[in-house]
Design an enzyme around this catalytic site. Structure first.
Site, PDB file in Angstrom:
ATOM      1  N   GLU A  39       0.728  -1.165  -0.045  1.00  0.00           N
ATOM      2  CA  GLU A  39       0.021   0.014  -0.014  1.00  0.00           C
ATOM      3  C   GLU A  39       0.712   1.247  -0.017  1.00  0.00           C
ATOM      4  O   GLU A  39       1.784   1.170   0.705  1.00  0.00           O
ATOM      5  CB  GLU A  39      -0.753   0.090   1.119  1.00  0.00           C
ATOM      6  CG  GLU A  39      -1.523   1.221   1.511  1.00  0.00           C
ATOM      7  CD  GLU A  39      -2.501   1.167   2.464  1.00  0.00           C
ATOM      8  OE1 GLU A  39      -3.705   1.934   2.726  1.00  0.00           O
ATOM      9  OE2 GLU A  39      -2.182   0.516   3.658  1.00  0.00           O
ATOM     10  N   LYS A 108      -9.686   2.622  -2.546  1.00  0.00           N
ATOM     11  CA  LYS A 108     -10.175   1.909  -1.261  1.00  0.00           C
ATOM     12  C   LYS A 108     -11.296   2.477  -0.566  1.00  0.00           C
ATOM     13  O   LYS A 108     -11.623   3.521  -0.642  1.00  0.00           O
ATOM     14  CB  LYS A 108      -8.864   2.386  -0.158  1.00  0.00           C
ATOM     15  CG  LYS A 108      -8.927   1.684   1.172  1.00  0.00           C
ATOM     16  CD  LYS A 108      -7.722   2.175   2.005  1.00  0.00           C
ATOM     17  CE  LYS A 108      -7.816   1.555   3.318  1.00  0.00           C
ATOM     18  NZ  LYS A 108      -6.796   2.084   4.249  1.00  0.00           N
ATOM     19  N   CYS A 142      -5.447  -2.980   2.865  1.00  0.00           N
ATOM     20  CA  CYS A 142      -5.222  -2.738   3.993  1.00  0.00           C
ATOM     21  C   CYS A 142      -6.563  -3.008   4.848  1.00  0.00           C
ATOM     22  O   CYS A 142      -7.071  -4.102   5.096  1.00  0.00           O
ATOM     23  CB  CYS A 142      -4.543  -1.349   4.365  1.00  0.00           C
ATOM     24  SG  CYS A 142      -3.713  -1.676   5.943  1.00  0.00           S
TER      25      CYS A 142
END
Length: 258
Positions: A39, A108, A142
């Site tokens: 990330e 995300k 994540c």
């Protein structure tokens, strides 16, 4: 198909240095079809993107170059300033770049409010599955790992491999290890978890990059605190045979992801 996971240290806010280090690791890794970086591999995890997010797509152009030269897909997330908006807008964008220069991306969805990410970034809405060389990849970043319904396999958007790129701190690494295995088992898929090492102003990172099969077996794992890579092969025919023999999805509750 062969997939390589790159566990890198990241120099804070310096895309040129991070691209150089990642390139050295890419070229020193076994030839693969897909290479996956952590990330925000070009800057480090920046909860406040002003002044650090990329507006000129330099990392995307670097990914295109490496993808073309290695004849492989290059993947990883980048703090990105969204072009064309009336006011400055930012997203944590996971790129999947193919050798022909085409690319897909996932923004995300689950922003890390504990760290203030939701105050500065725009949340993504769409779940993204990318097909490459006959394999379907789910793109995740994540904190998405903590939300199993968003990665639920089957339905209208099935996949074979879930890619989780992360800046997951050492203090919560047990959660990382546990949830990666859970996602593989419950979704009858391969899971690739790619985490960074090193430190920034907020956290220490020890890695824990690993590749897991649909039975929950760890096929390969990077040593902790070491900038290195691992490479694994996936057997799609065996995966599909397992799903046919043990048809979990036929009994599952399916929910529409908005």
């Amino acid at each position: 198909m062969t997939i390589s996971l790159l566990q890198t240290d990241i120099a804070w806010g310096d895309p040129a240095v991070n691209q150089m280090r990642a390139e050295a690791l890419l070229r020193g890794t076994a030839p693969s079809d897909v290479y996956v970086l952590p990330e925000m591999f070009s800057t480090g995890f920046a909860t406040e993107p002003e002044g650090i997010a990329e507006a000129d797509a330099c990392s995307l152009e670097w990914m295109k170059k490496m993808s073309r030269e290695l004849d492989a897909a290059i993947c990883g997330s980048v703090a990105t300033e969204v072009a064309g908006s009336a006011t400055k807008s930012y997203c944590n964008r996971f790129y999947f770049v193919k050798p022909d220069g085409k690319y897909c991306y996932y923004d995300k969805r689950h922003l890390f409010s504990y760290g203030g990410e939701h105050l500065h970034y725009t949340r993504g809405h769409d779940r993204v599955v990318v097909e490459f060389r006959g394999v379907r990849f789910l793109l995740q970043v994540c904190y998405d790992l903590r939300f199993p319904m968003f990665s639920r396999n089957g339905g209208d958007c099935p996949y074979d491999v879930a890619l989780y790129v992360a800046s997951w701190p050492t203090s919560r690494i047990k959660v990382w290890n546990t949830l990666l295995h859970a996602r593989a088992i419950e979704n009858q898929c391969y899971v690739a978890g790619v985490n960074r090492i090193g430190s920034d102003c907020s956290c220490q990172y020890s890695g824990g990059t690993m590749f897991i099969d649909a039975y929950g077996n760890t096929l390969a794992r990077c040593p902790d605190d070491e900038e290195t890579s691992i490479t694994s092969n996936i057997d799609i025919e065996a995966l599909h045979a397992f799903r046919k023999k043990f048809p979990v999805f036929e009994d599952a509750d399916m929910f529409h992801i908005k």
